[in-house]
Design an enzyme around this catalytic site. Structure first.
Site, PDB file in Angstrom:
ATOM      1  N   ALA A 134       0.881  -1.292  -0.136  1.00 26.40           N
ATOM      2  CA  ALA A 134      -0.123  -0.072  -0.025  1.00 26.40           C
ATOM      3  C   ALA A 134       0.775   1.278   0.019  1.00 26.40           C
ATOM      4  O   ALA A 134       0.274   2.278   0.071  1.00 26.40           O
ATOM      5  CB  ALA A 134      -1.106  -0.010   1.073  1.00 26.40           C
ATOM      6  N   ALA A 135       2.109   1.081  -0.188  1.00 26.09           N
ATOM      7  CA  ALA A 135       2.943   2.281  -0.110  1.00 26.09           C
ATOM      8  C   ALA A 135       2.396   3.127  -1.393  1.00 26.09           C
ATOM      9  O   ALA A 135       2.346   4.559  -1.282  1.00 26.09           O
ATOM     10  CB  ALA A 135       4.428   2.066  -0.412  1.00 26.09           C
ATOM     11  N   GLY A 136       2.385   2.567  -2.523  1.00 25.27           N
ATOM     12  CA  GLY A 136       1.650   3.164  -3.764  1.00 25.27           C
ATOM     13  C   GLY A 136       0.370   3.903  -3.475  1.00 25.27           C
ATOM     14  O   GLY A 136      -0.066   5.110  -3.974  1.00 25.27           O
ATOM     15  N   ASP A 137      -0.651   3.121  -2.673  1.00 25.40           N
ATOM     16  CA  ASP A 137      -1.679   3.623  -2.432  1.00 25.40           C
ATOM     17  C   ASP A 137      -1.598   5.014  -1.444  1.00 25.40           C
ATOM     18  O   ASP A 137      -2.430   5.934  -1.843  1.00 25.40           O
ATOM     19  CB  ASP A 137      -2.581   2.657  -1.666  1.00 25.40           C
ATOM     20  CG  ASP A 137      -2.735   1.498  -2.502  1.00 25.40           C
ATOM     21  OD1 ASP A 137      -2.799   1.653  -3.737  1.00 25.40           O
ATOM     22  OD2 ASP A 137      -2.939   0.236  -1.994  1.00 25.40           O
TER      23      ASP A 137
HETATM   24  O1  RIB Z   1      -1.988  -1.968  -3.014  1.00 26.93           O
HETATM   25  C1  RIB Z   1      -2.134  -2.943  -1.893  1.00 26.93           C
HETATM   26  C2  RIB Z   1      -3.425  -3.336  -2.347  1.00 26.93           C
HETATM   27  O2  RIB Z   1      -3.447  -4.355  -3.235  1.00 26.93           O
HETATM   28  C3  RIB Z   1      -3.789  -4.359  -0.750  1.00 26.93           C
HETATM   29  O3  RIB Z   1      -4.481  -3.775   0.212  1.00 26.93           O
HETATM   30  C4  RIB Z   1      -4.819  -5.672  -1.465  1.00 26.93           C
HETATM   31  O4  RIB Z   1      -6.101  -5.708  -0.998  1.00 26.93           O
HETATM   32  C5  RIB Z   1      -4.453  -5.284  -2.940  1.00 26.93           C
HETATM   33  O5  RIB Z   1      -5.639  -4.524  -3.463  1.00 26.93           O
END
Ligand code: RIB
Length: 313
Positions: free
Chosen positions: A250-253
């Site tokens: 989730a670093a990109g998120d």
């Molecule tokens: O970017 C990370 C995410 O990718 C995770 O939380 C997982 O659920 C997938 O969607």
């Protein structure tokens, strides 16, 4: 109704096992700790943006099950507007199986479930919300036709559309030319440009190739090396930071959530990219997806500490 940031995308529950290393094909390995935590690229980005001070509406489709209900409760607790969330009577909520190794790297398999049935028709009641958003942020864990519909609807009204093209897939020109800011990582940039991204110079060439396909601004995230911004024909390298990484999930998120908050606050593209790199650096020091998204005060403290130790680049 004016919503500053509208995030449309996936919501998953992540089942995570920490292990010494990632297994090879056909191999069983014994791992360590197991934990569940909320995830999904869309939900992670919405939560990250909310924690950093954004006014967020999040639209996703979950199953009519315990995971879906839990996610909704968590989004509400984060202060996210969930008034347009959808419940799928047929498919279960999305689930991701994640392995994280001792170097903080991961591998992820997603069972999309209800995310895969989020359709253009589902979003018709939210058409005016899309048209009136300050910024629309999407990823690719929902059907491509739905992403294209939202991008066209938003772009037709001059709304900034930020697309995080993850997981990697080839994108049609009819979608790319509706995108204001595209934020691939190295692998996604490689798929979209045909250029292997291994350093700043190759990232610049890849960004140019992607821009040539109709995207206005390209930001290639480079992991610990920060991000390469290509905006108005100028390249800017936003630095990465030396941190003790435990989980890059989730670093990109977090990067994308932070980026849209900074843009919504009126920061320019360079400042926003730097802010996003700071938030992403903090996220890799913590385990989990949404669990790792920092609050605004943490980013401020991180920056202050960097200035005090003169480490800021
Ligand atoms: O970017 C990370 C995410 O990718 C995770 O939380 C997982 O659920 C997938 O969607």
């Amino acid at each position: 109704m004016k919503t500053d940031i509208l995030v449309i995308g996936s919501s998953n529950t992540d089942m995570v096992i920490q292990a010494e290393r990632l297994p090879a094909a056909g191999e069983t390995i014994l791992g360590g700790r197991f934990f569940m935590n909320p995830g999904g690229k869309g939900a992670n980005q919405a939560v990250a943006a909310a924690r950093l001070g954004g006014r967020i509406t999040f639209i996703a489709k979950t199953g009519n099950d315990i995971f879906g209900k839990q996610s909704l409760g968590l989004f509400n607790a984060e202060g996210i507007n969930t008034g347009y969330m959808l419940s799928d009577p047929e498919n279960p909520s999305g689930v991701a199986l994640i392995t994280v190794d001792k170097n903080a790297e991961n591998c992820i398999v997603v069972a999309s479930g209800a995310n895969a049935s989020l359709s253009e028709k589902d979003l018709l009641p939210a058409k005016t919300v899309i048209e009136n958003a300050g910024i629309v942020l999407m990823q690719l864990e929902i059907p491509l036709e739905t992403v294209r519909f939202v991008a066209q609807t938003a772009a037709a009204k001059g709304v900034m559309v930020v697309l995080n093209p993850a997981p990697a897939c080839l994108l049609p020109a009819g979608l790319l030319n509706q995108i204001s800011v595209l934020t691939p990582n190295e692998k996604e940039a490689e798929m979209l440009s045909g250029i292997e991204v291994s350093d700043i110079e190759s990232a610049q060439r890849a960004a140019q190739k992607i821009k040539d396909q109709g995207v206005k601004t390209v930001i290639i995230t480079l992991g610990s090396k920060g991000a390469l911004l290509f905006h108005e024909n100028e390249y800017t390298h936003a630095p990465g930071y030396m941190v003790k990484a435990v989980d890059t999930t989730a670093a990109g998120d977090v990067f994308n959530g932070a980026l849209v908050v900074a843009l919504a606050e009126g920061k320019n593209m360079q400042e926003s990219t730097r802010f996003a790199c700071e938030a992403a650096a903090i996220s890799v020091t913590k385990l989990g997806a949404q669990a790792s998204a920092p609050y605004k005060t943490e980013v401020d403290e991180f920056r202050d500490a960097l200035i005090q130790t003169s480490d800021i680049k």
